[in-house]
Motif scaffolding. Structure first.
Motif, PDB file in Angstrom:
ATOM      1  N   ARG A   1     -10.365  10.297  -6.737  1.00 58.37           N
ATOM      2  CA  ARG A   1      -9.890   8.863  -7.435  1.00 58.37           C
ATOM      3  C   ARG A   1      -8.483   9.244  -7.363  1.00 58.37           C
ATOM      4  O   ARG A   1      -7.619   8.240  -7.347  1.00 58.37           O
ATOM      5  N   LEU A   2      -7.872  10.557  -7.638  1.00 60.67           N
ATOM      6  CA  LEU A   2      -6.621  10.932  -7.526  1.00 60.67           C
ATOM      7  C   LEU A   2      -5.882  10.674  -5.998  1.00 60.67           C
ATOM      8  O   LEU A   2      -4.889   9.922  -5.932  1.00 60.67           O
ATOM      9  N   VAL A   3      -6.684  11.066  -4.809  1.00 62.81           N
ATOM     10  CA  VAL A   3      -6.348  10.737  -3.599  1.00 62.81           C
ATOM     11  C   VAL A   3      -6.235   9.194  -3.271  1.00 62.81           C
ATOM     12  O   VAL A   3      -5.299   8.904  -2.743  1.00 62.81           O
ATOM     13  N   GLU A   4      -7.096   8.481  -3.809  1.00 60.01           N
ATOM     14  CA  GLU A   4      -7.235   6.980  -3.455  1.00 60.01           C
ATOM     15  C   GLU A   4      -5.908   6.510  -4.259  1.00 60.01           C
ATOM     16  O   GLU A   4      -5.266   5.414  -3.807  1.00 60.01           O
ATOM     17  N   ARG A   5      -5.658   6.880  -5.510  1.00 58.49           N
ATOM     18  CA  ARG A   5      -4.393   6.393  -5.928  1.00 58.49           C
ATOM     19  C   ARG A   5      -3.206   6.565  -5.470  1.00 58.49           C
ATOM     20  O   ARG A   5      -2.364   5.781  -5.067  1.00 58.49           O
ATOM     21  N   GLU A   6      -2.983   7.775  -5.006  1.00 57.66           N
ATOM     22  CA  GLU A   6      -1.879   8.212  -4.127  1.00 57.66           C
ATOM     23  C   GLU A   6      -1.888   7.549  -2.775  1.00 57.66           C
ATOM     24  O   GLU A   6      -0.920   7.045  -2.258  1.00 57.66           O
ATOM     25  N   LEU A   7      -2.827   7.328  -1.954  1.00 56.96           N
ATOM     26  CA  LEU A   7      -3.146   6.577  -0.695  1.00 56.96           C
ATOM     27  C   LEU A   7      -2.616   5.256  -0.987  1.00 56.96           C
ATOM     28  O   LEU A   7      -1.992   4.828   0.084  1.00 56.96           O
ATOM     29  N   ARG A   8      -3.168   4.674  -1.762  1.00 51.83           N
ATOM     30  CA  ARG A   8      -2.528   3.256  -2.047  1.00 51.83           C
ATOM     31  C   ARG A   8      -1.325   3.061  -1.945  1.00 51.83           C
ATOM     32  O   ARG A   8      -0.695   2.261  -1.659  1.00 51.83           O
ATOM     33  N   ALA A   9      -0.533   4.129  -3.154  1.00 45.51           N
ATOM     34  CA  ALA A   9       0.888   4.134  -3.018  1.00 45.51           C
ATOM     35  C   ALA A   9       1.532   4.381  -1.727  1.00 45.51           C
ATOM     36  O   ALA A   9       2.660   3.986  -1.522  1.00 45.51           O
ATOM     37  N   ALA A  10       0.915   5.281  -1.067  1.00 44.69           N
ATOM     38  CA  ALA A  10       1.561   5.879   0.239  1.00 44.69           C
ATOM     39  C   ALA A  10       1.807   4.593   1.320  1.00 44.69           C
ATOM     40  O   ALA A  10       2.864   4.561   1.990  1.00 44.69           O
ATOM     41  N   VAL A  11       1.036   3.506   1.177  1.00 43.65           N
ATOM     42  CA  VAL A  11       0.937   2.314   2.039  1.00 43.65           C
ATOM     43  C   VAL A  11       2.352   1.604   1.842  1.00 43.65           C
ATOM     44  O   VAL A  11       3.010   1.286   2.522  1.00 43.65           O
TER      45      VAL A  11
ATOM     46  N   LEU B   1       4.826   2.964   0.166  1.00 38.52           N
ATOM     47  CA  LEU B   1       6.081   3.849  -0.087  1.00 38.52           C
ATOM     48  C   LEU B   1       6.402   4.189   1.289  1.00 38.52           C
ATOM     49  O   LEU B   1       7.491   5.031   1.561  1.00 38.52           O
ATOM     50  N   GLY B   2       5.775   3.599   2.432  1.00 39.77           N
ATOM     51  CA  GLY B   2       6.250   4.288   3.846  1.00 39.77           C
ATOM     52  C   GLY B   2       5.889   5.640   4.246  1.00 39.77           C
ATOM     53  O   GLY B   2       6.443   6.237   4.873  1.00 39.77           O
ATOM     54  N   GLU B   3       4.813   6.382   3.510  1.00 35.75           N
ATOM     55  CA  GLU B   3       4.467   7.622   3.882  1.00 35.75           C
ATOM     56  C   GLU B   3       3.476   7.713   4.832  1.00 35.75           C
ATOM     57  O   GLU B   3       3.199   8.968   5.463  1.00 35.75           O
ATOM     58  N   LEU B   4       3.070   6.808   5.683  1.00 38.89           N
ATOM     59  CA  LEU B   4       2.014   6.757   6.646  1.00 38.89           C
ATOM     60  C   LEU B   4       2.669   6.728   7.955  1.00 38.89           C
ATOM     61  O   LEU B   4       3.813   6.051   8.028  1.00 38.89           O
ATOM     62  N   GLU B   5       2.248   7.318   8.879  1.00 42.07           N
ATOM     63  CA  GLU B   5       2.985   7.376  10.165  1.00 42.07           C
ATOM     64  C   GLU B   5       1.980   7.275  11.245  1.00 42.07           C
ATOM     65  O   GLU B   5       0.494   7.490  11.090  1.00 42.07           O
ATOM     66  N   LEU B   6       2.241   6.654  12.327  1.00 42.31           N
ATOM     67  CA  LEU B   6       1.197   6.450  13.459  1.00 42.31           C
ATOM     68  C   LEU B   6       1.638   7.485  14.648  1.00 42.31           C
ATOM     69  O   LEU B   6       2.882   7.082  15.186  1.00 42.31           O
ATOM     70  N   HIS B   7       0.948   8.397  14.986  1.00 41.43           N
ATOM     71  CA  HIS B   7       1.226   9.218  16.172  1.00 41.43           C
ATOM     72  C   HIS B   7       0.357   8.978  17.373  1.00 41.43           C
ATOM     73  O   HIS B   7      -0.668   8.376  17.158  1.00 41.43           O
ATOM     74  N   TYR B   8       1.131   9.058  18.611  1.00 48.65           N
ATOM     75  CA  TYR B   8       0.391   8.658  19.877  1.00 48.65           C
ATOM     76  C   TYR B   8       0.037   9.915  20.591  1.00 48.65           C
ATOM     77  O   TYR B   8       0.678  10.850  20.980  1.00 48.65           O
ATOM     78  N   GLN B   9      -1.219   9.749  21.253  1.00 47.86           N
ATOM     79  CA  GLN B   9      -1.411  10.619  22.430  1.00 47.86           C
ATOM     80  C   GLN B   9      -1.852  10.152  23.900  1.00 47.86           C
ATOM     81  O   GLN B   9      -2.400   9.068  23.614  1.00 47.86           O
ATOM     82  N   PRO B  10      -1.278  10.678  24.633  1.00 48.41           N
ATOM     83  CA  PRO B  10      -1.374  10.098  26.065  1.00 48.41           C
ATOM     84  C   PRO B  10      -2.795   9.812  26.389  1.00 48.41           C
ATOM     85  O   PRO B  10      -3.658  10.854  26.375  1.00 48.41           O
ATOM     86  N   ILE B  11      -3.251   8.841  27.213  1.00 45.71           N
ATOM     87  CA  ILE B  11      -4.634   9.001  28.028  1.00 45.71           C
ATOM     88  C   ILE B  11      -3.914   8.438  29.575  1.00 45.71           C
ATOM     89  O   ILE B  11      -3.443   7.421  29.686  1.00 45.71           O
ATOM     90  N   VAL B  12      -4.347   9.341  30.467  1.00 43.95           N
ATOM     91  CA  VAL B  12      -3.802   9.395  31.868  1.00 43.95           C
ATOM     92  C   VAL B  12      -4.909   9.152  32.727  1.00 43.95           C
ATOM     93  O   VAL B  12      -6.333   9.153  32.467  1.00 43.95           O
ATOM     94  N   GLY B  13      -4.362   8.535  33.877  1.00 48.59           N
ATOM     95  CA  GLY B  13      -5.277   8.440  34.907  1.00 48.59           C
ATOM     96  C   GLY B  13      -5.686   9.497  35.638  1.00 48.59           C
ATOM     97  O   GLY B  13      -5.062  10.559  35.462  1.00 48.59           O
ATOM     98  N   ALA B  14      -6.209   9.230  36.824  1.00 49.66           N
ATOM     99  CA  ALA B  14      -6.656  10.422  37.603  1.00 49.66           C
ATOM    100  C   ALA B  14      -5.413  11.093  38.343  1.00 49.66           C
ATOM    101  O   ALA B  14      -5.758  12.377  38.724  1.00 49.66           O
ATOM    102  N   GLU B  15      -4.394  10.405  38.592  1.00 50.41           N
ATOM    103  CA  GLU B  15      -3.195  11.119  39.213  1.00 50.41           C
ATOM    104  C   GLU B  15      -2.223  11.561  38.073  1.00 50.41           C
ATOM    105  O   GLU B  15      -1.441  12.007  38.453  1.00 50.41           O
TER     106      GLU B  15
END
Length: 509
Positions: free
Chosen positions: A255-265, A267-281
């Motif tokens: 319940r604590l995490v859920e409340r804080e997570l709702r606030a995080a949305v 308050l700008g605390e969430l981030e999107l990180h990116y990982q490459p997906i490459v071709g055969a070369e």
């Protein structure tokens, strides 16, 4: 009209007739009493008195019989009504209302607490059983569960609490004996139910709470047993869990995490990180967007810690929308590449996933063809017709669909023909084993051949060395992802990595 009122109305006219007959009998007897020999008419009156009295007695006997019969019919009707209200017609278990009353009676009063055990039982994957074998078999499976529970818990009370959830009240708190009986029930269900000449194995999850050890109030005892049942489901199903005090602590933490997570949305605390997906070369063809939570006190929190909590409520829909909006905002920093985003199975249970994607695309002016939606193998194997319909709708908008973690569960090659997917990501456990495990080699090669026929792209996950890259490519994989090519990183760092890539930038994935 009540049953008693009906009987009274039915018998009233007969009762008044009896009164009149008795009055006539008394009058005739009085006349006869003045002297039987003085007047022959008095003998006639006396005879009339005897006849009328006899008739009255006969009518009284009839009335008594009629009333008794009416009361018996009423009692039978009441018993049938009670049986209908208290017993589930399909399974023979007690209905929820009467089960809760029985539980309250068993626990006793504040002054006289009695021992009892409450077992909650859930038939695992019930919807899948219905979809695969038909609703008739689903009903038979529920009835079979009740029958086995009645056989094993001979002194217990079995109740149906919901569609595929049942409860058992056991009049003792002997944990050892209870554990033995529960194991017998688990084994009996695993042995399966015969259907159309085949044995279909069944699985159940159980949660147990003891009174008065854990709780003495029926409502509280149900809640604690339900917490234990949830733990059984979360741990993989097909098992039993006895309530433990730590579960309440976990619940408070969630319940604590859920409340804080709702606030995080917000308050700008969430981030999107990116990982490459490459071709055969080795050129970067796409990127997977992976959510991170940068907590002001706890630092960077892994999605493995907070996503399962979000999935227990509609908070997952809010996070899913944030991820897609973030990806739409960032796609301009990765020209020529697609962004792959993960969609929870809980999101796919609601039509809002489709309407949300349509709305965000319209608001941002982005094209669905720039994005790949990833679903896990677990979601695919449990996909209902409604979920498949939503996947088709998303694909119809232009999204590509990727099946993640392939090989970790029960998703066979046949799913590649039936699921609306464009690519498959092979679980990293197979990629790590390619150098020494012949089974992994055959699996990856066979999957690659089938995918080629189906025009499905194969992505090797978890590539960490040059050797794994070479082996995966040799086995037939056409896309690759892992630390060997780059770890998940913030947008600006990944954007710089893409800009440094010398290969052509195409949407060939």
């Amino acid at each position: 009209m009540s049953i008693l009122a009906t009987i009274k109305d039915h018998s009233g006219r007969i009762y008044r007739g009896i009164q009149a007959l008795l009055v006539a009998s008394i009058a005739a007897t009085a006349i006869a009493a003045f002297g039987l020999t003085e007047d022959p008419s008095r003998a006639t009156a006396l005879a009339m008195s005897v006849a009328s009295t006899s008739l009255a007695l006969l009518v009284l006997m009839y009335m008594r019989s009629s009333v008794v019969q009416s009361l018996q019919s009423a009692a039978d009707a009441e018993a049938e009504k009670h049986r209908f209200l208290s017993i589930d017609a399909m399974t023979g278990a007690m209905t929820r209302r009467y089960f809760l009353e029985a539980l309250s009676d068993r626990l006793g009063t504040l002054r006289n607490r009695r021992q009892a055990s409450l077992v909650l039982i859930d038939l695992d994957h019930f919807k899948q059983l219905n979809d695969t074998f038909g609703h008739q078999f689903g009903d038979l499976a529920l009835a079979y569960l009740v029958k086995e529970a009645e056989r094993i818990f001979a002194d217990g009370i079995i109740g149906r609490l919901g569609g595929d959830e049942f409860g058992v009240i056991i009049p003792h708190g002997d944990a050892a004996a209870l554990n033995k009986d529960v194991r017998r029930l688990l084994d009996a269900m695993r042995a399966g139910k015969r259907h159309e000449g085949k044995i279909i194995p069944l699985s159940i999850s159980l949660g147990v709470a003891l009174a008065p050890l854990h709780a003495s109030n029926p409502t509280e005892l149900m809640l604690l047993a339900d917490l234990a049942l949830y733990e059984s489901k979360a741990a993989g199903r097909g098992r039993v869990t006895v309530f433990d005090e730590e579960m309440l602590s976990d619940k408070r933490y969630r319940r604590l995490v859920e409340r804080e997570l709702r606030a995080a949305v917000y308050l700008g605390e969430l981030e999107l990180h990116y990982q490459p997906i490459v071709g055969a070369e080795g050129s970067i063809d796409a990127l997977e967007g992976l959510i991170r939570w940068r907590h002001p006190v706890r630092g960077l929190i892994s999605p493995a810690e907070f996503i399962p909590i979000a999935e227990r409520s509609t908070l997952i829909d809010m996070i899913g929308e944030w991820v897609f909006k973030r990806a739409c905002a960032d796609i301009g920093h990765f020209p020529g590449r697609r962004i792959s985003i993960n969609v929870s199975g809980e999101q796919l249970k609601r039509d809002e996933i489709v309407t949300m994607c349509e709305r965000v695309l319209r608001e941002t002016g982005r094209s669905a063809s720039s994005f790949i939606i990833e679903i896990t193998e677990t979601v695919a194997t449990a996909a209902t017709p409604e979920i498949l319909r939503r996947l088709e709708a998303l694909r119809g908008l232009g999204f590509r669909i990727a099946l993640d973690d392939f090989g970790t569960g029960h998703c066979g090659f046949n799913y590649l023909k039936t699921l609306p997917i464009d690519s498959v990501k092979i679980d990293r456990s197979y990629i790590r084993s390619l150098a020494h495990d012949q089974v992994a080699q055959i699996f990856v090669s066979a999957l690659a051949q089938i995918a080629r026929i189906q025009d499905i792209t194969i992505v090797a996950e978890g590539v960490e060395t040059a050797e794994e890259f070479t082996l995966a490519r040799t086995a037939g994989c056409s896309r690759f992802q892992g630390y060997f090519f780059g770890k998940p990183a913030p947008r600006d760092k990944t954007s710089a990595l893409c800009a440094a890539d010398n290969q052509p930038l195409t949407l060939s994935a």
